[in-house]
Write a protein that holds these residues in place. Structure first.
Motif, PDB file in Angstrom:
ATOM      1  N   LEU A   1       0.857  -1.179   0.000  1.00  0.00           N
ATOM      2  CA  LEU A   1       0.000   0.000   0.000  1.00  0.00           C
ATOM      3  C   LEU A   1       0.895   1.231   0.000  1.00  0.00           C
ATOM      4  O   LEU A   1       1.523   1.545   1.022  1.00  0.00           O
ATOM      5  CB  LEU A   1      -0.901   0.009   1.234  1.00  0.00           C
ATOM      6  N   ALA A   2       0.990   1.892  -1.132  1.00  0.00           N
ATOM      7  CA  ALA A   2       1.892   3.040  -1.245  1.00  0.00           C
ATOM      8  C   ALA A   2       1.643   3.772  -2.558  1.00  0.00           C
ATOM      9  O   ALA A   2       0.977   3.261  -3.459  1.00  0.00           O
ATOM     10  CB  ALA A   2       3.354   2.581  -1.179  1.00  0.00           C
ATOM     11  N   ASP A   3       2.200   4.962  -2.645  1.00  0.00           N
ATOM     12  CA  ASP A   3       2.118   5.775  -3.851  1.00  0.00           C
ATOM     13  C   ASP A   3       3.198   5.315  -4.827  1.00  0.00           C
ATOM     14  O   ASP A   3       4.391   5.371  -4.522  1.00  0.00           O
ATOM     15  CB  ASP A   3       2.329   7.252  -3.484  1.00  0.00           C
ATOM     16  N   GLY A   4       2.787   4.874  -6.002  1.00  0.00           N
ATOM     17  CA  GLY A   4       3.725   4.394  -7.007  1.00  0.00           C
ATOM     18  C   GLY A   4       4.650   5.464  -7.556  1.00  0.00           C
ATOM     19  O   GLY A   4       5.576   5.155  -8.310  1.00  0.00           O
ATOM     20  N   ALA A   5       4.428   6.712  -7.170  1.00  0.00           N
ATOM     21  CA  ALA A   5       5.297   7.794  -7.647  1.00  0.00           C
ATOM     22  C   ALA A   5       6.602   7.860  -6.868  1.00  0.00           C
ATOM     23  O   ALA A   5       7.511   8.590  -7.245  1.00  0.00           O
ATOM     24  CB  ALA A   5       4.570   9.132  -7.546  1.00  0.00           C
ATOM     25  N   ASN A   6       6.701   7.108  -5.774  1.00  0.00           N
ATOM     26  CA  ASN A   6       7.884   7.195  -4.911  1.00  0.00           C
ATOM     27  C   ASN A   6       8.717   5.914  -4.916  1.00  0.00           C
ATOM     28  O   ASN A   6       9.274   5.514  -3.898  1.00  0.00           O
ATOM     29  CB  ASN A   6       7.450   7.508  -3.474  1.00  0.00           C
ATOM     30  N   LEU A   7       8.825   5.279  -6.060  1.00  0.00           N
ATOM     31  CA  LEU A   7       9.488   3.981  -6.140  1.00  0.00           C
ATOM     32  C   LEU A   7      10.937   3.994  -5.683  1.00  0.00           C
ATOM     33  O   LEU A   7      11.423   3.027  -5.090  1.00  0.00           O
ATOM     34  CB  LEU A   7       9.429   3.447  -7.579  1.00  0.00           C
ATOM     35  N   ASP A   8      11.636   5.095  -5.929  1.00  0.00           N
ATOM     36  CA  ASP A   8      13.052   5.150  -5.543  1.00  0.00           C
ATOM     37  C   ASP A   8      13.222   5.233  -4.025  1.00  0.00           C
ATOM     38  O   ASP A   8      14.331   5.042  -3.516  1.00  0.00           O
ATOM     39  CB  ASP A   8      13.760   6.314  -6.226  1.00  0.00           C
ATOM     40  N   GLU A   9      12.135   5.508  -3.299  1.00  0.00           N
ATOM     41  CA  GLU A   9      12.192   5.497  -1.842  1.00  0.00           C
ATOM     42  C   GLU A   9      11.945   4.093  -1.283  1.00  0.00           C
ATOM     43  O   GLU A   9      12.297   3.802  -0.145  1.00  0.00           O
ATOM     44  CB  GLU A   9      11.143   6.453  -1.267  1.00  0.00           C
ATOM     45  N   TYR A  10      11.337   3.233  -2.097  1.00  0.00           N
ATOM     46  CA  TYR A  10      10.981   1.892  -1.647  1.00  0.00           C
ATOM     47  C   TYR A  10      11.962   0.823  -2.112  1.00  0.00           C
ATOM     48  O   TYR A  10      12.107  -0.209  -1.450  1.00  0.00           O
ATOM     49  CB  TYR A  10       9.592   1.494  -2.167  1.00  0.00           C
ATOM     50  N   PHE A  11      12.602   1.074  -3.271  1.00  0.00           N
ATOM     51  CA  PHE A  11      13.475   0.061  -3.864  1.00  0.00           C
ATOM     52  C   PHE A  11      14.875   0.612  -4.098  1.00  0.00           C
ATOM     53  O   PHE A  11      15.046   1.770  -4.477  1.00  0.00           O
ATOM     54  CB  PHE A  11      12.897  -0.429  -5.191  1.00  0.00           C
ATOM     55  N   ASP A  12      15.855  -0.245  -3.900  1.00  0.00           N
ATOM     56  CA  ASP A  12      17.246   0.138  -4.099  1.00  0.00           C
ATOM     57  C   ASP A  12      17.587   0.091  -5.586  1.00  0.00           C
ATOM     58  O   ASP A  12      16.864  -0.504  -6.388  1.00  0.00           O
ATOM     59  CB  ASP A  12      18.155  -0.827  -3.332  1.00  0.00           C
TER      60      ASP A  12
ATOM     61  N   THR B   1       4.646   7.609 -17.778  1.00  0.00           N
ATOM     62  CA  THR B   1       5.728   7.472 -18.753  1.00  0.00           C
ATOM     63  C   THR B   1       6.383   8.820 -19.063  1.00  0.00           C
ATOM     64  O   THR B   1       7.092   8.960 -20.051  1.00  0.00           O
ATOM     65  CB  THR B   1       5.223   6.821 -20.056  1.00  0.00           C
ATOM     66  N   TYR B   2       6.153   9.801 -18.195  1.00  0.00           N
ATOM     67  CA  TYR B   2       6.870  11.076 -18.300  1.00  0.00           C
ATOM     68  C   TYR B   2       8.336  10.818 -17.937  1.00  0.00           C
ATOM     69  O   TYR B   2       8.660   9.910 -17.173  1.00  0.00           O
ATOM     70  CB  TYR B   2       6.243  12.107 -17.363  1.00  0.00           C
ATOM     71  N   LYS B   3       9.235  11.628 -18.444  1.00  0.00           N
ATOM     72  CA  LYS B   3      10.669  11.379 -18.310  1.00  0.00           C
ATOM     73  C   LYS B   3      11.157  11.261 -16.866  1.00  0.00           C
ATOM     74  O   LYS B   3      12.088  10.494 -16.586  1.00  0.00           O
ATOM     75  CB  LYS B   3      11.471  12.449 -19.046  1.00  0.00           C
ATOM     76  N   SER B   4      10.544  11.984 -15.942  1.00  0.00           N
ATOM     77  CA  SER B   4      10.992  11.903 -14.547  1.00  0.00           C
ATOM     78  C   SER B   4      10.693  10.524 -13.965  1.00  0.00           C
ATOM     79  O   SER B   4      11.478   9.979 -13.184  1.00  0.00           O
ATOM     80  CB  SER B   4      10.331  12.996 -13.701  1.00  0.00           C
ATOM     81  N   PHE B   5       9.550   9.930 -14.352  1.00  0.00           N
ATOM     82  CA  PHE B   5       9.230   8.575 -13.919  1.00  0.00           C
ATOM     83  C   PHE B   5      10.175   7.573 -14.569  1.00  0.00           C
ATOM     84  O   PHE B   5      10.624   6.620 -13.924  1.00  0.00           O
ATOM     85  CB  PHE B   5       7.781   8.226 -14.265  1.00  0.00           C
ATOM     86  N   LEU B   6      10.469   7.781 -15.842  1.00  0.00           N
ATOM     87  CA  LEU B   6      11.363   6.863 -16.548  1.00  0.00           C
ATOM     88  C   LEU B   6      12.737   6.833 -15.892  1.00  0.00           C
ATOM     89  O   LEU B   6      13.370   5.778 -15.806  1.00  0.00           O
ATOM     90  CB  LEU B   6      11.484   7.274 -18.023  1.00  0.00           C
ATOM     91  N   HIS B   7      13.181   7.981 -15.410  1.00  0.00           N
ATOM     92  CA  HIS B   7      14.476   8.046 -14.720  1.00  0.00           C
ATOM     93  C   HIS B   7      14.459   7.182 -13.465  1.00  0.00           C
ATOM     94  O   HIS B   7      15.422   6.445 -13.187  1.00  0.00           O
ATOM     95  CB  HIS B   7      14.804   9.495 -14.353  1.00  0.00           C
ATOM     96  N   VAL B   8      13.368   7.254 -12.706  1.00  0.00           N
ATOM     97  CA  VAL B   8      13.243   6.452 -11.486  1.00  0.00           C
ATOM     98  C   VAL B   8      13.203   4.969 -11.825  1.00  0.00           C
ATOM     99  O   VAL B   8      13.859   4.139 -11.166  1.00  0.00           O
ATOM    100  CB  VAL B   8      11.986   6.850 -10.690  1.00  0.00           C
TER     101      VAL B   8
END
Length: 212
Positions: free
Chosen positions: A94-105, A131-138
């Protein structure tokens, strides 16, 4: 996906910390410890009621799957469905998918699934599209080298935008399907709840996949 609050949702979530993660920050870099076997990890962003991620875990026992959902009531339905299967290769978050870099190494994930994401059609909301570039970077950061990404949608606008955005980012497209359910890929395709609903109405399903 809008679902009314369910009185049983929170108690069910609290009763099953072995399957439902409510604080994913605590697992960063250590997700393999939550699974019975150490295997490649694949994640779905926006799992909904869990149909896709549960069926994938059943179909591919040699892969560890994580389904992520932001809405508690929806996630609770996925949890209820997952509990019936008792899958050792499945975890729910249960989490916001926009913060993946906080959840996964970095390099912790093998493949990412984006299934029927919100298209955010207005131009001023472009940065919210998954699929915006900032998400793609993460995505590239948390994926292994040459890690994979798959997208399915019924929205032609989002699909076309994603093709351009991914291409501009340097993503290597491997497969593009303009009518998934009338292609050879349909034989191995695992449907989501939305996908089944839309395809039953005769709507075209788009899919792309490739790697960074």
């Amino acid at each position: 996906m809008r679902v009314r609050n369910k009185t049983w949702a929170e108690p069910l979530i609290e009763a099953h910390p072995e399957l439902m993660v409510t604080d994913p920050l605590q697992n960063k870099g250590n997700w393999q410890e939550r699974f019975k076997e150490k295997q490649p990890i694949q994640i779905e962003i926006g799992m909904g009621k869990g149909q896709f991620i549960i069926q994938m875990a059943l179909k591919y026992p040699h892969i560890n799957f994580i389904g992520i959902e932001i809405q508690h009531s929806v996630g609770a339905i996925a949890l209820k469905n997952a509990l019936k299967e008792k899958l050792p290769n499945l975890q729910l978050v249960l989490a916001d998918g926009a913060n993946l870099d906080e959840y996964f190494d970095n390099g912790e994930i093998k493949r990412i699934y984006l299934n029927f994401s919100d298209p955010w059609p207005k131009k001023r909301h472009e940065k919210r599209r998954l699929t915006y570039k900032s998400f793609l970077h993460v995505y590239q950061e948390i994926l292994v080298e040459h890690g994979a990404l798959e997208l399915k949608t019924d929205n032609q606008g989002l699909f076309e935008y994603s093709l351009v955005s991914l291409n501009n980012y340097g993503f290597v497209l491997e497969d593009v399907f303009l009518d998934l359910h009338h292609s050879d890929e349909a034989l191995e395709n695992v449907e989501t709840e939305y996908e089944h609903k839309f395809s039953e109405k005769g709507q075209r399903i788009y899919k792309l996949s490739g790697h960074f």
